[in-house]
Scaffold this motif. Structure first.
Motif, PDB file in Angstrom:
ATOM      1  N   SER A 278       0.844  -1.193   0.000  1.00 29.99           N
ATOM      2  CA  SER A 278       0.000   0.000   0.000  1.00 29.99           C
ATOM      3  C   SER A 278       0.878   1.240   0.000  1.00 29.99           C
ATOM      4  O   SER A 278       1.877   1.315   0.726  1.00 29.99           O
ATOM      5  CB  SER A 278      -0.915   0.004   1.227  1.00 29.99           C
TER       6      SER A 278
ATOM      7  N   LEU B 183      -0.626   4.599   0.142  1.00 31.84           N
ATOM      8  CA  LEU B 183      -1.248   5.678   0.917  1.00 31.84           C
ATOM      9  C   LEU B 183      -1.984   5.086   2.120  1.00 31.84           C
ATOM     10  O   LEU B 183      -1.407   4.935   3.192  1.00 31.84           O
ATOM     11  CB  LEU B 183      -2.196   6.484   0.018  1.00 31.84           C
TER      12      LEU B 183
ATOM     13  N   PRO C 240      -6.779   8.179   0.603  1.00 30.45           N
ATOM     14  CA  PRO C 240      -7.175   7.377  -0.559  1.00 30.45           C
ATOM     15  C   PRO C 240      -6.454   6.032  -0.537  1.00 30.45           C
ATOM     16  O   PRO C 240      -5.366   5.892   0.019  1.00 30.45           O
ATOM     17  CB  PRO C 240      -6.719   8.222  -1.758  1.00 30.45           C
ATOM     18  N   LYS C 241      -7.069   5.060  -1.146  1.00 31.79           N
ATOM     19  CA  LYS C 241      -6.463   3.737  -1.230  1.00 31.79           C
ATOM     20  C   LYS C 241      -5.707   3.630  -2.548  1.00 31.79           C
ATOM     21  O   LYS C 241      -6.291   3.711  -3.629  1.00 31.79           O
ATOM     22  CB  LYS C 241      -7.535   2.656  -1.148  1.00 31.79           C
ATOM     23  N   LEU C 242      -4.404   3.476  -2.461  1.00 28.71           N
ATOM     24  CA  LEU C 242      -3.548   3.336  -3.642  1.00 28.71           C
ATOM     25  C   LEU C 242      -2.595   2.175  -3.382  1.00 28.71           C
ATOM     26  O   LEU C 242      -1.657   2.288  -2.592  1.00 28.71           O
ATOM     27  CB  LEU C 242      -2.765   4.621  -3.902  1.00 28.71           C
ATOM     28  N   ASP C 243      -2.858   1.046  -4.035  1.00 25.93           N
ATOM     29  CA  ASP C 243      -2.078  -0.169  -3.816  1.00 25.93           C
ATOM     30  C   ASP C 243      -1.286  -0.515  -5.068  1.00 25.93           C
ATOM     31  O   ASP C 243      -1.761  -0.339  -6.203  1.00 25.93           O
ATOM     32  CB  ASP C 243      -2.991  -1.348  -3.456  1.00 25.93           C
TER      33      ASP C 243
ATOM     34  N   LEU D 206      -1.610  -0.935 -10.454  1.00 24.51           N
ATOM     35  CA  LEU D 206      -2.016   0.029  -9.436  1.00 24.51           C
ATOM     36  C   LEU D 206      -3.526  -0.050  -9.248  1.00 24.51           C
ATOM     37  O   LEU D 206      -4.275  -0.180 -10.221  1.00 24.51           O
ATOM     38  CB  LEU D 206      -1.623   1.449  -9.838  1.00 24.51           C
ATOM     39  N   THR D 207      -3.950   0.045  -7.989  1.00 24.56           N
ATOM     40  CA  THR D 207      -5.374   0.072  -7.673  1.00 24.56           C
ATOM     41  C   THR D 207      -5.654   1.320  -6.859  1.00 24.56           C
ATOM     42  O   THR D 207      -4.987   1.568  -5.840  1.00 24.56           O
ATOM     43  CB  THR D 207      -5.779  -1.173  -6.864  1.00 24.56           C
ATOM     44  N   PHE D 208      -6.628   2.104  -7.299  1.00 20.08           N
ATOM     45  CA  PHE D 208      -6.957   3.352  -6.613  1.00 20.08           C
ATOM     46  C   PHE D 208      -8.445   3.381  -6.302  1.00 20.08           C
ATOM     47  O   PHE D 208      -9.278   2.985  -7.119  1.00 20.08           O
ATOM     48  CB  PHE D 208      -6.593   4.560  -7.484  1.00 20.08           C
ATOM     49  N   SER D 209      -8.765   3.855  -5.084  1.00 22.68           N
ATOM     50  CA  SER D 209     -10.170   4.069  -4.730  1.00 22.68           C
ATOM     51  C   SER D 209     -10.240   5.109  -3.618  1.00 22.68           C
ATOM     52  O   SER D 209      -9.311   5.247  -2.815  1.00 22.68           O
ATOM     53  CB  SER D 209     -10.829   2.760  -4.275  1.00 22.68           C
ATOM     54  N   TYR D 210     -11.351   5.833  -3.591  1.00 18.86           N
ATOM     55  CA  TYR D 210     -11.549   6.842  -2.548  1.00 18.86           C
ATOM     56  C   TYR D 210     -13.043   7.049  -2.351  1.00 18.86           C
ATOM     57  O   TYR D 210     -13.793   7.204  -3.321  1.00 18.86           O
ATOM     58  CB  TYR D 210     -10.888   8.167  -2.925  1.00 18.86           C
TER      59      TYR D 210
END
Length: 473
Positions: free
Chosen positions: A135, A137, A318-321, A346-350
């Motif tokens: 991860s 963030l 934010p979720k940034l993996d 990359l995986t992003f979600s907020y």
């Protein structure tokens, strides 16, 4: 103060009859022996120990979040134009930092896949890959698994403080019942001593009555006085037996069963009182408030809530993996699959608004404020309790000194009255009054002595010092 204490004990013992020792099981235990017995054999201690075991297992459960795991995926088309089948097996090892996971995978496929499932294809020997996911963030610095382990360790520390607090209260209750039994036994011994003296005096009075030197009413008055003391002894023995029954809850055998002190048990020469307080030790006891387990419990809870607050702040990010891996196919098949591949994803979600995380952070912040207030209140309460106990101890010391002086004066007056009676200058009524005064003074002195011991014990209890006293070897 030491000279005063020695004088107090000598004066108190001078009022009692020295009795022959009984068998060990019939003797009153000393204070260190009682403390050792309670901590070793009482079921309540077993309850606390089991709770400690549960918390240790809770830590092990929290740490299990980092246990490696094996995952398998199998898929197969059982009907339709395509007949492709795929199987994959992964070994995932969670790591402590950055919410990282080490991933190794082997997968193999056979048959035909539609164009939109070409990612399942492998060479005939399958594909092996190794990679890492982490991860960047949210969950980078802290996550629920790491917080769970940290808080589980803090919970163990917190229970250790709670254990000390509960044991301090438990031992304090047991010692209070011990002092009640001890007081009743001292009083029984004092009255029994007076009755022995009266029995010896009865012989002399009977002889004088037979010679005609005394009126019969004098002997009758004497017998009435003896009966009064016998009634007092019976009442005290009743109190003594009730106290022994109450003490039996705390005094146990090796199987944890209650032991009732025999009502005929004699007092030990010394109860080995370990809670003596001198003027020089008061400052040390007052300083011990800073290390009181009640405050340690709150401090540990503050640390737990601080971790929860950090976790709540983490949820606002934010979720940034990131996931990176290297893969290599083995065997025969299309040339396009024969090369070593490097993959990065990359995986992003907020969550827009993120109201749940904000509410959780506000709630935890409020709990931290409450704990701060509770800490101040607890410290103030402990300080107040100590000062009250200190004032009571000072007063108890003064009362003990006065009661002992009063007892000595009562003995002197009774001796003078008896001399006057033997010379014919007094009557039995006055002599009985003096004897009754002696007994009352002795009983008051005993009460003052026990009150002094109770005051010393309370000073140690307020600072959670009862459990700190060494027990018998």
């Amino acid at each position: 103060m030491k000279v005063h204490r020695a004088t107090a004990l000598l004066t108190l013992l001078s009022f009692l009859v020295i009795a022959a020792p009984l068998r060990a099981e019939e003797a009153l235990p000393t204070v260190p022996a009682l403390l050792k017995n309670m901590q070793r054999y009482h079921p309540y201690v077993n309850v606390l120990n089991e709770k400690s075991t549960q918390l240790d297992l809770g830590l092990e459960g929290a740490q299990s979040a980092f246990d490696p795991r094996i995952e398998q995926d199998i898929s197969s088309r059982v009907s339709g134009y395509y007949d492709g089948s795929a199987a994959a097996q992964r070994y995932v090892q969670p790591l402590g930092e950055m919410n990282a996971r080490l991933i190794t995978e082997y997968r193999v496929a056979a048959g035909d896949f539609p164009v939109y499932e070409q990612q399942y294809n492998t060479l005939s020997g399958g594909e092996a890959s190794v990679g890492v996911a982490l991860s960047l963030l949210q969950n980078r610095a802290i996550d629920s698994r790491r917080t769970g382990v940290t808080n589980a360790r803090l919970s163990i520390q917190q229970f250790q403080a709670e254990y000390a607090l509960k044991m301090n209260d438990f031992l304090y209750k047991g010692l209070n019942h011990y002092l009640k039994w001890y007081e009743a036994s001292l009083k029984v011994s004092a009255v029994a001593s007076l009755l022995d003296t009266l029995k010896q005096r009865r012989v002399g009075l009977t002889t004088r009555l037979e010679r005609g030197d005394l009126a019969e009413v004098t002997l009758t008055e004497f017998e009435a006085s003896v009966m009064e003391q016998q009634l007092a002894l019976a009442q005290l023995e009743q109190t003594q037996r009730a106290s022994a029954q109450a003490l039996a809850y705390f005094w146990r055998n090796e199987q944890g069963q209650s032991l009732v002190i025999n009502h005929s048990a004699v007092l030990p020469n010394s109860i080995d009182w370990p809670f003596t307080v001198e003027s020089s030790t008061v400052a040390q006891l007052r300083h011990a408030i800073n290390y009181h387990p009640a405050l340690a419990v709150i401090r540990t809870e503050q640390n737990i809530m601080a971790n929860e607050n950090r976790l709540a702040k983490n949820q606002l990010l934010p979720k940034l993996d990131l996931k990176a891996l290297v893969a290599r196919d083995i065997g025969s098949g299309p040339q396009s699959l024969a090369e070593t591949e490097g993959k990065i994803g990359l995986t992003f979600s907020y969550t827009l608004g993120n109201r749940k995380a904000k509410a959780e952070q506000g709630k935890v912040a409020s709990k931290l404020k409450v704990l701060g207030y509770e800490y101040e209140l607890a410290r103030d309460q402990l300080t107040q309790q100590f000062e009250q106990a200190h004032a009571y101890w000072q007063q108890a010391s003064e009362v003990l000194s006065l009661q002992q002086k009063n007892a000595r004066l009562a003995v002197q007056l009774s001796s003078l009255e008896r001399t006057r009676f033997d010379a014919g200058d007094s009557d039995m009524f006055k002599l009985n009054a003096r004897e009754s005064g002696v007994l009352k003074a002795k009983l008051k002195a005993i009460e003052a002595q026990i009150d002094m011991l109770a005051a010393e014990l309370r000073l140690h209890w307020v600072v959670a010092g009862v459990i700190a006293i060494p027990t018998a070897a």
